[in-house]
Design a protein around this motif. Structure first.
Motif, PDB file in Angstrom:
ATOM      1  N   ASN A  26       0.806  -1.226   0.000  1.00 55.95           N
ATOM      2  CA  ASN A  26       0.000   0.000   0.000  1.00 55.95           C
ATOM      3  C   ASN A  26       0.836   1.270   0.000  1.00 55.95           C
ATOM      4  O   ASN A  26       0.361   2.335   0.400  1.00 55.95           O
ATOM      5  CB  ASN A  26      -0.972   0.031   1.186  1.00 55.95           C
TER       6      ASN A  26
ATOM      7  N   ASP B 165      -6.400   1.635  -2.769  1.00 60.75           N
ATOM      8  CA  ASP B 165      -5.912   2.021  -1.451  1.00 60.75           C
ATOM      9  C   ASP B 165      -6.217   0.903  -0.466  1.00 60.75           C
ATOM     10  O   ASP B 165      -7.098   1.007   0.375  1.00 60.75           O
ATOM     11  CB  ASP B 165      -6.574   3.322  -1.004  1.00 60.75           C
ATOM     12  N   GLN B 166      -5.487  -0.197  -0.597  1.00 62.55           N
ATOM     13  CA  GLN B 166      -5.678  -1.350   0.277  1.00 62.55           C
ATOM     14  C   GLN B 166      -4.404  -2.183   0.276  1.00 62.55           C
ATOM     15  O   GLN B 166      -3.541  -2.008  -0.583  1.00 62.55           O
ATOM     16  CB  GLN B 166      -6.860  -2.199  -0.198  1.00 62.55           C
TER      17      GLN B 166
END
Length: 390
Positions: A209, A228-229
């Motif tokens: 990330n 976004d992980q």
């Protein structure tokens, strides 16, 4: 310490045990992100301190009773530990709590299983999962306890069937390793072809990330999956990147993200994928500059590089997400140096999202490639930075 967000998905209690080791995540933030990535919903967080893990329950019976009560209050249907549990501790906890209990290793394996897309990636995940589950046959096959051993019950419940299952899983592991060996051989052939074309190979590495895939897409205008992980990318993607100032193209590879306490089984199983980093001429080490724990994340990446034998490959640090930094923490200049393990390493500040700093990054890459001597270029004089930096 407890936390009760809304339930959506598998309601899970997160548990962390502070054993006095450095970098204990007291807020269990990363474990929570991992759980959410796997589709779970943390409904409570529990931390405690111990000098050493309890041999039977890891946390002791008192804390186990507390978690059992908390599960009843929150409606949790699973318990997740931030540390690795032994098969015995896992089995004992499940009996004590009356709920499924898993650990950080299992969670990472589950995420990898969900995300793998390529044939190679699926093989790698399958191997790691098989190796993990092979040590937990008694727990996974608890229904076999209805069976009995031979005369005198000396063998214990279900021993014959468990041994059969263990042999079957061992044979599956062997077959999977053989198939992975073929994939690795194919990759070696592809690398030799690139070497004959005098290709300069750059691998994007970094903590999960950190924005590697977003930077990869910005540099080569690709459409690699970026989100976004944690662990948005599992399979290595390679594209050609043209550097105008160097007058040539280079091979740029986006690799799987690293993480704290990466299961050793995954390091072994993903050796073929991580081989891209081992064989690189330059490592583009992407760092989330907006993450307060970036120093420790850099250290974790360095540890994994040492494990896979890539610690001596020249690096160029890319401090990403500067757009997320407060104004007073943003760098005045976009190029400077940062010390890693006593070595001054060149650093470029960028925002892969807003494209700020990408011109400077391309210029730095061009100077390295044009000279075709990364070590000499990387140790040369680099402008000092004036002002604050993360």
């Amino acid at each position: 310490m407890t936390d009760h967000p809304a339930i959506a998905g598998t309601a899970t209690i997160l548990v962390g045990v502070d054993l006095g080791l450095p970098n204990f995540d007291g807020e269990l933030e990363e474990l929570g992100l991992l759980a959410q990535t796997a589709g779970m919903t943390p409904v409570a967080r529990v931390t405690c301190k111990r000098r050493a893990p309890d041999a039977a329950l890891f946390i002791g019976s008192g804390k186990a009773d507390e978690i059992k009560l908390l599960a009843a209050q929150t409606g949790a249907s699973e318990v997740l530990f931030d540390q690795s549990l032994s098969p015995g501790q896992q089995r004992n906890l499940e009996r004590h709590l009356g709920l499924p209990v898993n650990d950080r290793t299992f969670l990472i394996l589950e995420i990898f299983a969900q995300r793998a897309r390529s044939h190679e990636g699926k093989l790698q995940v399958e191997l790691a999962r098989l190796q993990y589950l092979s040590t937990r046959l008694v727990r996974r096959w608890s229904h076999l306890e209805r069976q009995s051993g031979g005369i005198g019950m000396r063998g214990g419940p279900g021993e014959a069937q468990i041994e059969l299952d263990r042999r079957m899983i061992g044979e599956t592991i062997k077959r999977t390793k053989e198939r992975l060996a073929k994939v690795k051989k194919q990759r070696q052939t592809q690398r030799r072809q690139r070497e004959r074309r005098d290709a300069f190979n750059i691998s994007l590495i970094g903590y999960t990330n950190a924005g590697k895939s977003t930077l990869f897409n910005a540099l080569v205008k690709a459409r690699a999956y970026a989100a976004d992980q944690l662990f948005a990318t599992l399979d290595t993607t390679t594209r050609q990147l043209y550097l105008g100032e160097a007058g040539r193209s280079v091979s740029l590879s986006d690799t799987v993200g690293f993480i704290r306490d990466l299961p050793h089984g995954l390091v072994d199983a993903f050796q073929a994928t991580l081989q891209e980093a081992i064989d690189a001429d330059l490592l583009l080490h992407v760092v989330d500059a907006s993450n307060e724990g970036y120093v420790e994340q850099i250290a974790q990446v360095q540890r994994v590089l040492t494990e896979i034998g890539a610690q001596d490959i020249p690096q160029l640090l890319v401090f990403n997400k500067i757009d997320a930094l407060p104004e007073d923490q943003r760098p005045v200049r976009l190029v400077d140096e940062y010390e890693i393990d006593g070595v001054q390493t060149p650093r470029v500040f960028v925002s892969a999202k807003s494209l700020q700093g990408l011109a400077e990054l391309r210029q730095k890459l061009s100077s390295v490639v044009a000279a075709s001597a990364p070590v000499e270029i990387l140790s040369g004089d680099i402008p000092e930075i004036d002002g604050a930096a993360p």
